[in-house]
Structures are given as C-alpha cells and as structure tokens.
Design a protein around this motif. Structure first.
Motif, mmCIF file in Angstrom:
data_model
loop_
_atom_site.group_PDB
_atom_site.id
_atom_site.type_symbol
_atom_site.label_atom_id
_atom_site.label_comp_id
_atom_site.label_asym_id
_atom_site.label_seq_id
_atom_site.Cartn_x
_atom_site.Cartn_y
_atom_site.Cartn_z
ATOM 1 N N LYS A 207 0.646 -1.144 0.312
ATOM 2 C CA LYS A 207 0.107 0.233 0.271
ATOM 3 C C LYS A 207 0.890 1.209 -0.033
ATOM 4 O O LYS A 207 0.368 2.194 -0.074
ATOM 5 C CB LYS A 207 -0.898 0.119 1.114
ATOM 6 C CG LYS A 207 -1.821 -1.105 0.985
ATOM 7 C CD LYS A 207 -2.797 -1.229 2.364
ATOM 8 C CE LYS A 207 -3.933 -2.309 2.251
ATOM 9 N NZ LYS A 207 -4.444 -2.535 3.577
ATOM 10 N N SER A 208 2.141 1.007 0.109
ATOM 11 C CA SER A 208 2.968 2.465 0.242
ATOM 12 C C SER A 208 3.347 3.076 -1.077
ATOM 13 O O SER A 208 3.217 2.254 -2.162
ATOM 14 C CB SER A 208 4.248 1.862 0.493
ATOM 15 O OG SER A 208 5.311 2.891 0.496
ATOM 16 N N PRO A 209 3.213 4.201 -1.189
ATOM 17 C CA PRO A 209 3.541 5.036 -2.486
ATOM 18 C C PRO A 209 4.442 4.582 -3.135
ATOM 19 O O PRO A 209 4.613 4.803 -4.406
ATOM 20 C CB PRO A 209 3.382 6.512 -1.986
ATOM 21 C CG PRO A 209 2.849 6.596 -0.514
ATOM 22 C CD PRO A 209 2.912 5.333 0.009
ATOM 23 N N SER A 210 5.714 4.139 -2.240
ATOM 24 C CA SER A 210 6.918 3.806 -2.957
ATOM 25 C C SER A 210 6.634 2.754 -3.949
ATOM 26 O O SER A 210 7.583 2.087 -4.544
ATOM 27 C CB SER A 210 8.007 3.829 -2.025
ATOM 28 O OG SER A 210 7.663 2.770 -1.149
ATOM 29 N N TYR A 211 5.640 2.006 -3.589
ATOM 30 C CA TYR A 211 5.401 0.536 -4.328
ATOM 31 C C TYR A 211 5.667 0.627 -5.768
ATOM 32 O O TYR A 211 6.412 0.129 -6.747
ATOM 33 C CB TYR A 211 4.186 -0.064 -3.682
ATOM 34 C CG TYR A 211 3.810 -1.349 -4.791
ATOM 35 C CD1 TYR A 211 4.843 -2.483 -4.893
ATOM 36 C CD2 TYR A 211 2.862 -1.451 -5.618
ATOM 37 C CE1 TYR A 211 4.554 -3.569 -5.610
ATOM 38 C CE2 TYR A 211 2.682 -2.395 -6.354
ATOM 39 C CZ TYR A 211 3.432 -3.751 -6.368
ATOM 40 O OH TYR A 211 3.039 -4.697 -7.020
ATOM 41 N N GLU A 212 4.852 1.624 -6.375
ATOM 42 C CA GLU A 212 4.800 1.648 -7.972
ATOM 43 C C GLU A 212 5.962 2.564 -8.382
ATOM 44 O O GLU A 212 6.485 2.217 -9.574
ATOM 45 C CB GLU A 212 3.691 2.696 -8.186
ATOM 46 C CG GLU A 212 2.309 2.049 -8.014
ATOM 47 C CD GLU A 212 0.847 2.835 -8.434
ATOM 48 O OE1 GLU A 212 1.330 3.510 -9.614
ATOM 49 O OE2 GLU A 212 0.001 2.200 -8.041
ATOM 50 N N ASP B 284 8.985 1.943 -7.244
ATOM 51 C CA ASP B 284 10.226 1.163 -7.055
ATOM 52 C C ASP B 284 9.813 -0.302 -6.524
ATOM 53 O O ASP B 284 10.032 -0.701 -5.381
ATOM 54 C CB ASP B 284 11.215 1.814 -6.015
ATOM 55 C CG ASP B 284 12.439 1.018 -5.767
ATOM 56 O OD1 ASP B 284 12.727 -0.007 -6.719
ATOM 57 O OD2 ASP B 284 13.294 1.217 -4.711
ATOM 58 N N PRO B 285 9.266 -0.978 -7.525
ATOM 59 C CA PRO B 285 8.572 -2.533 -7.207
ATOM 60 C C PRO B 285 9.674 -3.206 -6.755
ATOM 61 O O PRO B 285 9.524 -4.282 -6.224
ATOM 62 C CB PRO B 285 7.997 -2.676 -8.476
ATOM 63 C CG PRO B 285 8.358 -2.016 -9.682
ATOM 64 C CD PRO B 285 8.791 -0.635 -8.685
ATOM 65 N N VAL B 286 10.966 -3.044 -7.204
ATOM 66 C CA VAL B 286 12.015 -4.041 -6.865
ATOM 67 C C VAL B 286 12.490 -4.242 -5.304
ATOM 68 O O VAL B 286 12.705 -4.996 -4.823
ATOM 69 C CB VAL B 286 13.337 -3.577 -7.536
ATOM 70 C CG1 VAL B 286 14.389 -4.427 -7.232
ATOM 71 C CG2 VAL B 286 13.366 -3.692 -9.214
ATOM 72 N N SER B 287 12.221 -2.831 -4.850
ATOM 73 C CA SER B 287 12.504 -2.920 -3.321
ATOM 74 C C SER B 287 11.467 -3.478 -2.586
ATOM 75 O O SER B 287 11.702 -4.307 -1.773
ATOM 76 C CB SER B 287 12.391 -1.166 -2.988
ATOM 77 O OG SER B 287 13.566 -0.610 -3.270
ATOM 78 N N LEU B 288 10.164 -3.471 -2.997
ATOM 79 C CA LEU B 288 8.894 -4.509 -2.401
ATOM 80 C C LEU B 288 9.366 -5.832 -2.560
ATOM 81 O O LEU B 288 9.209 -6.500 -1.519
ATOM 82 C CB LEU B 288 7.647 -3.873 -3.042
ATOM 83 C CG LEU B 288 6.490 -4.987 -2.384
ATOM 84 C CD1 LEU B 288 6.307 -4.435 -1.003
ATOM 85 C CD2 LEU B 288 5.313 -4.748 -3.324
ATOM 86 N N ARG B 289 9.957 -6.198 -3.710
ATOM 87 C CA ARG B 289 10.419 -7.591 -3.878
ATOM 88 C C ARG B 289 11.362 -7.967 -2.874
ATOM 89 O O ARG B 289 11.213 -9.115 -2.274
ATOM 90 C CB ARG B 289 10.794 -7.777 -5.335
ATOM 91 C CG ARG B 289 11.189 -9.230 -5.728
ATOM 92 C CD ARG B 289 9.925 -10.178 -5.695
ATOM 93 N NE ARG B 289 9.967 -11.122 -4.716
ATOM 94 C CZ ARG B 289 9.033 -12.025 -4.389
ATOM 95 N NH1 ARG B 289 7.952 -11.763 -4.933
ATOM 96 N NH2 ARG B 289 9.035 -12.702 -3.328
ATOM 97 N N ASN B 290 12.427 -7.026 -2.620
ATOM 98 C CA ASN B 290 13.406 -7.289 -1.615
ATOM 99 C C ASN B 290 12.648 -7.380 -0.172
ATOM 100 O O ASN B 290 13.226 -8.190 0.703
ATOM 101 C CB ASN B 290 14.389 -6.159 -1.534
ATOM 102 C CG ASN B 290 15.408 -6.161 -2.881
ATOM 103 O OD1 ASN B 290 15.381 -7.075 -3.503
ATOM 104 N ND2 ASN B 290 15.800 -5.075 -3.181
ATOM 105 N N VAL B 291 11.832 -6.391 0.123
ATOM 106 C CA VAL B 291 10.826 -6.779 1.366
ATOM 107 C C VAL B 291 10.466 -8.064 1.346
ATOM 108 O O VAL B 291 10.318 -8.808 2.549
ATOM 109 C CB VAL B 291 9.965 -5.611 1.553
ATOM 110 C CG1 VAL B 291 8.993 -5.733 2.863
ATOM 111 C CG2 VAL B 291 10.612 -4.027 1.845
ATOM 112 N N VAL B 292 9.580 -8.437 0.345
ATOM 113 C CA VAL B 292 9.069 -9.618 0.600
ATOM 114 C C VAL B 292 10.153 -11.032 0.616
ATOM 115 O O VAL B 292 9.876 -11.729 1.469
ATOM 116 C CB VAL B 292 8.023 -10.134 -0.831
ATOM 117 C CG1 VAL B 292 7.592 -11.375 -1.090
ATOM 118 C CG2 VAL B 292 7.096 -9.054 -0.939
ATOM 119 N N ASP B 293 11.156 -10.740 0.025
ATOM 120 C CA ASP B 293 11.987 -11.767 0.266
ATOM 121 C C ASP B 293 12.593 -11.756 1.848
ATOM 122 O O ASP B 293 12.838 -12.886 2.324
ATOM 123 C CB ASP B 293 13.209 -11.572 -0.615
ATOM 124 C CG ASP B 293 12.860 -11.689 -2.297
ATOM 125 O OD1 ASP B 293 12.010 -12.470 -2.372
ATOM 126 O OD2 ASP B 293 13.617 -11.605 -3.006
ATOM 127 N N GLY B 294 12.818 -10.688 2.009
ATOM 128 C CA GLY B 294 13.262 -10.436 3.663
ATOM 129 C C GLY B 294 12.285 -11.041 4.613
ATOM 130 O O GLY B 294 12.752 -11.685 5.823
#
Length: 77
Positions: free
Chosen positions: A57-62, A64-74
C-alpha cells in the motif's frame, strides 16, 4: 562468542553478491546477514503478512517495485 569452521555449498551468484557488499571483514558480514535472516524468520507469520500488505500500500511501491520484492524476500512470505 565461540566459533566453528564449517563448509557450505553456496550458489556462485550469492557469493558474488556478498563480495560486492563487503568492504572489510567478510566473515563479520556473513554473520550479520545470517543473524538478520534468523531474526526475520522469528517474526510471526501474521506480522510478516501485515508488513507485506503495508508495503504493497506504500506510495513507493509503484515507484520502486524491486524494493518491495526485496521486502517480500526478507519477510519470507
């Protein structure tokens, strides 16, 4: 802290990523990475899912989706 020398087979690309992150003591870096991973695995599953949903839901998702993928991996969800 007591230490023990062990050998593990790791993917070459993972070793290369660790090498790129290291500016000094590689053993200390690997220890820190493992402690961080263990700490994340000890967070309850429901909490990890809440964190994941919040990140989506974070505005940064759109931006920088790569960062969200890193969060999910973490979060290991």
């Amino acid at each position: 802290m007591e230490t023990k020398l062990v050998n593990y087979k790791l993917p070459v690309d993972l070793i290369e990523q660790i090498e790129c992150m290291s500016t000094g003591n590689k053993t200390a870096l690997v220890i820190d990475l493992l402690k961080q991973a263990i700490a994340m695995r000890n967070v309850g599953e429901q909490t990890r899912w809440y964190m994941y949903e919040g990140a989506k839901k974070s505005p940064s998702y759109e931006a920088d989706p790569v960062s969200l993928r890193n969060v999910v991996d973490g979060l290991h969800v």
